[in-house]
Design an enzyme around this catalytic site. Structure first.
Site, PDB file in Angstrom:
ATOM      1  N   GLU A   1       0.780  -1.244   0.000  1.00  4.77           N
ATOM      2  CA  GLU A   1       0.000   0.000   0.000  1.00  4.77           C
ATOM      3  C   GLU A   1       0.809   1.291   0.000  1.00  4.77           C
ATOM      4  O   GLU A   1       0.773   2.048   0.984  1.00  4.77           O
ATOM      5  CB  GLU A   1      -0.916   0.028   1.232  1.00  4.77           C
TER       6      GLU A   1
ATOM      7  N   GLU B   1      -5.573  -8.289   1.743  1.00  2.00           N
ATOM      8  CA  GLU B   1      -6.226  -7.798   2.968  1.00  2.00           C
ATOM      9  C   GLU B   1      -7.689  -7.520   2.664  1.00  2.00           C
ATOM     10  O   GLU B   1      -8.010  -6.926   1.636  1.00  2.00           O
ATOM     11  CB  GLU B   1      -5.617  -6.467   3.474  1.00  2.00           C
TER      12      GLU B   1
HETATM   13  C1  GAL Z   1      -4.259  -1.288   5.797  1.00  2.00           C
HETATM   14  C2  GAL Z   1      -2.849  -1.582   6.249  1.00  2.00           C
HETATM   15  C3  GAL Z   1      -2.798  -2.473   7.459  1.00  2.00           C
HETATM   16  C4  GAL Z   1      -3.869  -2.192   8.485  1.00  2.00           C
HETATM   17  C5  GAL Z   1      -5.227  -2.051   7.819  1.00  2.00           C
HETATM   18  C6  GAL Z   1      -6.356  -1.729   8.777  1.00  2.00           C
HETATM   19  O1  GAL Z   1      -4.295  -0.097   5.084  1.00  2.00           O
HETATM   20  O2  GAL Z   1      -2.119  -2.211   5.223  1.00  2.00           O
HETATM   21  O3  GAL Z   1      -1.509  -2.410   7.999  1.00  2.00           O
HETATM   22  O4  GAL Z   1      -3.531  -1.138   9.276  1.00  2.00           O
HETATM   23  O5  GAL Z   1      -5.173  -1.082   6.816  1.00  2.00           O
HETATM   24  O6  GAL Z   1      -6.666  -0.384   8.789  1.00  2.00           O
END
Ligand code: GAL
Length: 504
Positions: A204, A404
């Site tokens: 990201e 994710e």
């Molecule tokens: C993403 C990030 C993670 C985690 C997640 C929850 O943007 O890659 O590390 O923080 O959001 O907000």
């Protein structure tokens, strides 16, 4: 809550013919959807996982000769997440006795893939200098322990914990960062490619930039605004950063290929479908289109078409950016041939043009009244499906791993009588798995899904109050308690048909 009900309704349309094992069944018991799985090869190989990142879980900031990262500086030296909020313990995941229990717990749930990151300042304490063998040994042991539990590793090289020395030298804004990262990646490949065959090069760049900018505002004594999409004054810096991060990833990939190593490499992008609210003006629509360009097309057009989107380049030029190298840089990124696309999906974003903005690129995120949101924005599983469709049709149907997907909700994670009933998170996961399965049925080549996160952990500048885990962590005692979402996700993975009612 209205959109929540719509989301659950979306889950009800899922049938058993999804390619991936595990089926979200209609709550009303539609008989067509009660058979849990279709056992194709793709289903057998599908990775059902969870994700984490080193700084958010490990603690142990100086164990085994670790160097300092920019995050140690932000939280411990500058208290940017509030007084006393530190990553020094986090969820104690660097400790083998602790992580072995966590691996056992994940195995019990049925998770077969774990996406984690290794810490650059552990491997190269100064960022560039000598390799730290103790850190290599630690992660090799960790990976062996994961595999002994039949959990496949998905190794992220960089999840924001830039070695402090390199951050002080300009971090990703310095074009030398391409060479810094390439060297680090070569050390990682040389030491882990006998154990690992699936890598995330970087996580990201977009959100990392937003977080860094928030840190800068707080260091200047302001409360700061967390803008996922960079605003006008930040556009040039942001695009310069993204260009370097993507070039660094391309350089690492080229090196991996040149050395004849076996494995698949990609980057994890936070992709955000962009929405206009009702009553949007043509100016709002233009801002939304540019925000889509900055957050989504900037990366996807470079990776799959070898060029940066013209509208975004023009907006940057308009702000005075030196774009001389960009066309050639985008070609280099396009030629890298990443093996898959990593998608981090949380929400769709409403964008408008801010009032009284100067001419040129100007964007603002906002949430219209009545929209159902999680901590990371409006909950829109339908937009998750639309995103898969867009990537399939506009970008040549690449292999995708969901690197994710998950949610936190305010006041949802209270431990009562030894249990956490996180109904909203549980439904969020089911609704998004349903959307993904629908995309697979339509032809998207999705090969894995990772919930963010396995455990509650340290949410960067937002500290320990923003919980995203399927496993509750008591941050004082380190006691773990699987939440309802963990139980239901485990049943889904094991091939049972589950419904939204199971989340209650
Ligand atoms: C993403 C990030 C993670 C985690 C997640 C929850 O943007 O890659 O590390 O923080 O959001 O907000």
């Amino acid at each position: 809550m209205n959109t929540s009900l719509a989301a659950v309704a979306a889950a009800m349309t899922i049938s058993a013919s999804a390619l991936a094992p595990g089926t979200v069944r209609a709550a009303d018991g539609d008989p067509a959807s009660t058979t849990a799985t279709s056992r194709s090869q793709a289903a057998e190989d599908f990775r059902w996982g969870a994700a984490s990142a080193a700084y958010q879980v490990e603690g142990a900031p100086s164990a085994d000769g670790k160097g300092r990262s920019v995050w140690d500086h932000y939280l411990d030296d500058r208290s940017l997440a509030g007084p006393g909020v530190s990553g020094a313990v986090a969820i104690n995941f660097y400790d083998r006795a602790q992580y072995l229990q966590d691996i056992a717990l994940m195995k019990r749930l049925g998770i077969n893939s774990y996406r984690f990151s290794i810490s650059w300042p552990r491997i190269l304490p100064d960022g560039q200098g000598p390799v730290n063998p103790a850190a290599i040994a630690h992660y090799r042991q960790f990976i062996a322990d994961l595999k002994a539990a039949d959990i496949q590793p998905m190794l992220t090289l960089y999840h924001w914990d830039m070695p402090l020395a390199l951050a002080e030298a300009g971090g990703w804004e310095n074009r030398d960062s391409i060479a810094w990262f390439k060297r680090y990646a070569e050390v990682v490949f040389a030491n882990f490619s006998d154990q690992v065959d699936l890598y995330v090069l970087v996580n990201e760049p977009l959100v990392e930039f937003g977080m860094k900018h928030l840190a800068e505002q707080r260091m200047a004594g302001e409360p700061g605004v967390f803008a996922i999409v960079p605003d006008g004054p930040q556009l040039t810096r942001a695009l310069t950063t993204f260009n370097h991060v993507m070039l660094a990833s391309a350089a690492a990939k080229a090196s991996f290929d040149a050395q004849g190593r076996q494995g698949r490499l990609g980057v994890a992008l936070p992709l955000f479908p962009v929405l206009n609210a009702e009553g949007a003006t043509p100016d709002d629509q233009a801002s939304a289109a540019l925000a889509d360009g900055v957050m989504n097309r900037w990366f996807l057009d470079a990776i799959y078409n070898g060029r940066y989107p013209e509208d975004v380049v023009a907006a940057a030029r308009d702000k005075g950016a030196d774009t001389t190298s960009w066309a050639a840089d985008a070609r280099t990124i396009g030629e890298a041939g990443f093996d898959y696309l990593g998608i981090n999906f949380y929400s769709a974003l409403y964008i408008r043009r801010p009032a009284q903005a100067p001419s040129g690129y100007a964007v603002e995120m906002f949430t219209p009244e009545g929209v159902y949101t999680a901590l990371n924005g409006p909950v829109r599983p339908d937009q998750f499906k639309a995103l898969f469709d867009r990537i399939r049709t506009d970008y040549g149907n690449p292999t995708i791993f969901v690197t994710e997907n998950g949610a936190g909700f305010p006041n949802e994670d209270t431990l009562i009588d030894g249990a956490v009933v996180d109904t909203r998170r549980c439904r969020y996961i089911l609704d998004h798995v349903s959307a993904m399965q629908a995309a697979i049925r339509d032809g998207s080549d999705v090969q894995g899904y990772h919930v963010w996160s396995s455990h509650d952990n340290l949410e960067w500048l937002f500290g320990y109050g923003s919980r995203f885990g399927m496993i509750h962590v008591d941050f004082d005692t380190q006691v773990r308690t699987p939440k309802r979402s963990a139980e239901v996700y485990g049943r889904l993975i094991r091939g049972e048909a589950v419904t939204a009612a199971d989340c209650e």
